[in-house]
Motif scaffolding. Sequence first.
Motif, mmCIF file in Angstrom:
data_model
loop_
_atom_site.group_PDB
_atom_site.id
_atom_site.type_symbol
_atom_site.label_atom_id
_atom_site.label_comp_id
_atom_site.label_asym_id
_atom_site.label_seq_id
_atom_site.Cartn_x
_atom_site.Cartn_y
_atom_site.Cartn_z
ATOM 1 N N ASP A 129 19.789 52.023 66.623
ATOM 2 C CA ASP A 129 20.226 51.989 68.025
ATOM 3 C C ASP A 129 21.696 52.383 68.186
ATOM 4 O O ASP A 129 22.276 52.209 69.247
ATOM 5 N N ARG A 130 22.301 52.906 67.107
ATOM 6 C CA ARG A 130 23.722 53.263 67.187
ATOM 7 C C ARG A 130 23.953 54.715 66.806
ATOM 8 O O ARG A 130 24.943 55.048 66.170
ATOM 9 N N LYS A 131 23.030 55.603 67.179
ATOM 10 C CA LYS A 131 23.174 57.009 66.812
ATOM 11 C C LYS A 131 24.333 57.681 67.536
ATOM 12 O O LYS A 131 24.788 58.741 67.137
ATOM 13 N N ASP A 132 24.798 57.039 68.606
ATOM 14 C CA ASP A 132 25.905 57.627 69.355
ATOM 15 C C ASP A 132 27.251 57.057 68.909
ATOM 16 O O ASP A 132 28.290 57.382 69.479
ATOM 17 N N THR A 133 27.241 56.198 67.890
ATOM 18 C CA THR A 133 28.489 55.622 67.382
ATOM 19 C C THR A 133 28.944 56.404 66.157
ATOM 20 O O THR A 133 28.162 57.124 65.524
ATOM 21 N N PRO A 134 30.223 56.295 65.785
ATOM 22 C CA PRO A 134 30.709 57.021 64.597
ATOM 23 C C PRO A 134 29.935 56.625 63.353
ATOM 24 O O PRO A 134 29.535 55.469 63.187
ATOM 25 N N SER A 135 29.713 57.609 62.483
ATOM 26 C CA SER A 135 29.013 57.355 61.226
ATOM 27 C C SER A 135 30.019 57.085 60.119
ATOM 28 O O SER A 135 31.145 57.579 60.142
ATOM 29 N N TYR A 136 29.586 56.284 59.185
ATOM 30 C CA TYR A 136 30.396 56.004 57.992
ATOM 31 C C TYR A 136 29.456 55.994 56.802
ATOM 32 O O TYR A 136 28.451 55.275 56.815
ATOM 33 N N ALA A 137 29.751 56.810 55.799
ATOM 34 C CA ALA A 137 28.832 56.924 54.662
ATOM 35 C C ALA A 137 29.601 56.939 53.344
ATOM 36 O O ALA A 137 30.672 57.532 53.229
ATOM 37 N N LEU A 167 20.452 63.250 50.938
ATOM 38 C CA LEU A 167 20.224 63.184 52.390
ATOM 39 C C LEU A 167 19.146 64.162 52.852
ATOM 40 O O LEU A 167 18.937 64.345 54.048
ATOM 41 N N GLY A 168 18.449 64.780 51.893
ATOM 42 C CA GLY A 168 17.290 65.585 52.252
ATOM 43 C C GLY A 168 17.461 67.081 52.153
ATOM 44 O O GLY A 168 16.514 67.830 52.434
ATOM 45 N N TRP A 169 18.643 67.574 51.780
ATOM 46 C CA TRP A 169 18.820 69.024 51.601
ATOM 47 C C TRP A 169 17.875 69.502 50.500
ATOM 48 O O TRP A 169 17.627 68.791 49.550
ATOM 49 N N PRO A 170 17.257 70.683 50.597
ATOM 50 C CA PRO A 170 17.552 71.787 51.510
ATOM 51 C C PRO A 170 16.896 71.700 52.884
ATOM 52 O O PRO A 170 16.996 72.651 53.663
ATOM 53 N N GLY A 171 16.246 70.573 53.180
ATOM 54 C CA GLY A 171 15.715 70.411 54.525
ATOM 55 C C GLY A 171 16.839 70.140 55.516
ATOM 56 O O GLY A 171 17.954 69.778 55.140
ATOM 57 N N ASN A 172 16.530 70.314 56.789
ATOM 58 C CA ASN A 172 17.512 70.048 57.845
ATOM 59 C C ASN A 172 17.172 68.693 58.443
ATOM 60 O O ASN A 172 16.444 68.582 59.426
ATOM 61 N N THR A 173 17.709 67.625 57.825
ATOM 62 C CA THR A 173 17.282 66.272 58.171
ATOM 63 C C THR A 173 18.264 65.577 59.102
ATOM 64 O O THR A 173 19.425 65.960 59.218
ATOM 65 N N GLU A 174 17.763 64.525 59.751
ATOM 66 C CA GLU A 174 18.624 63.713 60.601
ATOM 67 C C GLU A 174 19.730 63.068 59.775
ATOM 68 O O GLU A 174 20.872 62.934 60.224
ATOM 69 N N ALA A 175 19.403 62.658 58.533
ATOM 70 C CA ALA A 175 20.407 62.021 57.667
ATOM 71 C C ALA A 175 21.557 62.975 57.373
ATOM 72 O O ALA A 175 22.723 62.572 57.389
ATOM 73 N N LEU A 176 21.241 64.235 57.109
ATOM 74 C CA LEU A 176 22.301 65.220 56.872
ATOM 75 C C LEU A 176 23.167 65.384 58.116
ATOM 76 O O LEU A 176 24.399 65.470 58.030
ATOM 77 N N GLU A 177 22.530 65.422 59.250
ATOM 78 C CA GLU A 177 23.268 65.619 60.493
ATOM 79 C C GLU A 177 24.234 64.472 60.757
ATOM 80 O O GLU A 177 25.363 64.677 61.204
ATOM 81 N N HIS A 178 23.801 63.247 60.446
ATOM 82 C CA HIS A 178 24.612 62.081 60.786
ATOM 83 C C HIS A 178 25.604 61.698 59.696
ATOM 84 O O HIS A 178 26.684 61.182 60.000
ATOM 85 N N PHE A 179 25.256 61.906 58.422
ATOM 86 C CA PHE A 179 26.050 61.313 57.357
ATOM 87 C C PHE A 179 26.732 62.316 56.423
ATOM 88 O O PHE A 179 27.376 61.899 55.461
ATOM 89 N N TYR A 180 26.588 63.616 56.678
ATOM 90 C CA TYR A 180 27.328 64.605 55.898
ATOM 91 C C TYR A 180 28.303 65.315 56.830
ATOM 92 O O TYR A 180 27.897 65.756 57.911
ATOM 93 N N PRO A 181 29.565 65.426 56.421
ATOM 94 C CA PRO A 181 30.147 64.936 55.175
ATOM 95 C C PRO A 181 30.305 63.420 55.191
ATOM 96 O O PRO A 181 30.416 62.806 56.258
#
Length: 927
Positions: free
Chosen positions: A29-37, A466-480
Amino acid sequence: MDKQFDPRAIETKWYECWEAGGHFAPRADRKDTPSYAIMIPPPNVTGSLHMGHAFQDTVMDALTRYQRMRGCRTLWQPGTDHAGIATQMVVERQLAAEGSSRHELGREAFVDRVWQWKAESGGHITRQLRRMGASVDWSRERFTMDEGLSTAVREVFVRLFDEGLIYRGKRLVNWDPVLHTAISDLEVISEEENGHFWHFRYPLADGSGTLSVATTRPETMLGDTAVAVHPDDERYQHLIGKTVRLPLVNRDIPIVADTYVDPELGSGCVKITPAHDFNDYALGERHDLPKINIFNEDATLNDAVPTAYRGLERFEARKRVVADLDALGLLERVDDHKLMVPRGDRSGSVIEPYLTDQWFVRAAPLADPAIKAVEDGRIRFVPGNWDKTYFEWMKNIEDWCISRQLWWGHRIPAWYDDAGNVYVGRSEAEVRERHADRLATDTPLTQDEDVLDTWFSSALWPFSTLGWPGNTEALEHFYPTSVLVTGFDIIFFWVARMIMMGLKFMDDVPFAEVYVHGLVRDADGQKMSKSKGNVLDPIDLIDGIDLESLVAKRTSGLMQPHLRDRIEKTTRRHFPDGIPAYGTDALRFTFASLASQGRDIRFDLGRVEGYRNFCNKLWNAARFVLMNTEGADTGLDTDAAIELSWADRWIASRLQRTEADVIRHIEAYRFDLAAQALYEFVWHHYCDWYLELIKPVLQGDHATAAEQRGTRRTLVRVLETTLRLLHPIMPFITEEIWQRIAPLAGREGDTLMRQPFPVPDPDRIDAEAETEIEWLQTVILGLRQIRGEMDIAPRKPLPVLTQGAETGDRERLDRHWPALTFLAGVESIAHLGPDDDAPDAATALAGRMKLLVPMAGLIDKDAELARLDKRLAQLDKEQASVRGKLDNPNFVDKAPADVVDKTRGRLSEIDAALAELRSQRERVAAL
């Protein structure tokens, strides 16, 4: 709450609760908040938690919990490395114990056996991570050999090959003759050993004399292809371009000039063996010298040497070569010499530089963007001086050998036809499709037998997990990712390679910051090693271990009887009662307190003991709070009158300052300073002062309902906030206490770890209250000092006189009368005028005000002087004995250094105690 804090009763319970509740996962429920990984540096699947792991996992978990509480959508990504060599060795030992081998099983069956071992026994270190309280998202756990990461590895290999950045060639590598594989520099341990320098004479081919050369490896002379001298060495300039006759081999080799040669070292002549020395290899490339490999894979001598030496084990060949040269009169002399001997960290075998066909990555084209990323600030090293180490290696980078001669690992996606042509692709089917113009459908293809270096798959860790070489939600949110926490020893092997691969395949850096921590050493600064007997297991520190089990653990696997005996004696001396159970929180707080920005971390068990006491202090404080607030009015009814005491206002103000300090220090990666601020606040401000200052309010009959309500509210709210401040470092005890305190403070939620991290409110800084309480503390401490110095019984009431008390001092003394009677045992206070004579009294200062405690009736002067004289005599006698030891050269020169240091320390303690006692005697005598 239980009377005693028992970490074993709460740690497993709360970890299971957190994990089952999904509290470690990023909040959906916090996809609009800053990510930290943060990416966990993947530990070997064969491994167990060591002190370095425990230290860096504490740091990573503290950062993760802190950012989670700060409101970030937080991911700490877990996973393990398949550890090619280590894992293969484990399973091969199992097979050997069964009377079998991997070769009997065959490759496919052996790999299946390794997967079976992994399923049954490969989770030991992840279980230990749970014991450390690591809040990683286990639902995303990865393994470098799982299908997703294997797909990523093949993809990267193929793309790099297609761009000409991966190639196969014959080059010199570190070779393990026992494991029959190339290994990385990190898997080579070089330690000083006793050896020799053999000096030989090489005859000039024209018969005009000889050249003297020296070597630590005589057997390699059979592969010499030149002798080198410095071009400016006048002794040999006339010989440059001539040849010498290589003894035993009878091959003429040239004399070449190269600035690599140190004319001051030895004779100034160096034998050159390009196929068996990295420096010689480089020199051979410059002079186009032949490279003659004289070894087989097991380091026996091959057919490139004369018949007499073929098949000999290398050290047997060494003896034969020396003896034969001596018989020819060509052995000049042999010198004893200490040298650094490289050994494989897994096999213990002496490593050989070995010329063999391997796969390589062209590193320089990948290094240039990675250098720029640090230069322009997209990646920051903490501490900042580590960027110099990074640049030094990156700007002189060599091509990276990525192939290993193992069966366990990512098999190289390359296939060969019968003619030896190589075809690279993600699968054999793709190879046939891509090269249909060159391959007939029935052309047999054989896949390369080698596997990839585990550092190759680890280099992809920040994006492959994070799922590469796929284009995943995890890559979008947590990379870099946000930060990498790692040891300085793998800046080259892992950090630099992740940066290169991240920029190449994600077109972005893999992390914004690199926090580099040091090596965890023992209390004396020595590196922890099994052979020294100073290794500490973090799980033993958490759960405790009895002496016999500790001895057995430390001596297991040691073959040398003298080593076993020495380590057993050392263990029994240092741990006569074994190691007590300190609990995870005490260990974590110890690590945090040591996490300064230095290279090395000295770990002292005394500090763990101190922080276990800190846990007990916090526990007992919580029990006091609960006993005084459960079932009572804690100010939750906002309509009820609230009156805050000076102490309430003071502790709330100190809390704001502590919150600001902790946030500032964590953001700067100064966990030591954050731990210090927390310790100071909890132990000294909250427990030692605030809880004592409020006892008259809670337990006396002079306070109003509003005052008691205000104090109870402050009690629970400050403690609840403090628990949130402490939680990132000490998760278990804070969760246990918070569950009891939160309802009293009006806090709701399933778990402390999902509560907001405290944010300081500048408006709540109360300078007036801080000044007031600091004045009160000065008075109380002054009176306590008098009581201690004069040896006045703790419960004996003190009559107090003041001299120079101003109106404000007198008002404060009246205002804080309950605290003065309760905390300092004051019986009465009278004020002397400027012309009044002061009686014989012990004194202390509180600002300009002098506090006087008349001694009449408080102490027996003669008895006190007798007591002090007796103690002085005892210390004088001990001082003479200790000083006599240190004046004895036999003791200072022959006793162990730590014993001498402790003796010197004891003398310093005695000197200080004597000075204090003599001063005290003077004061008593003057009464």
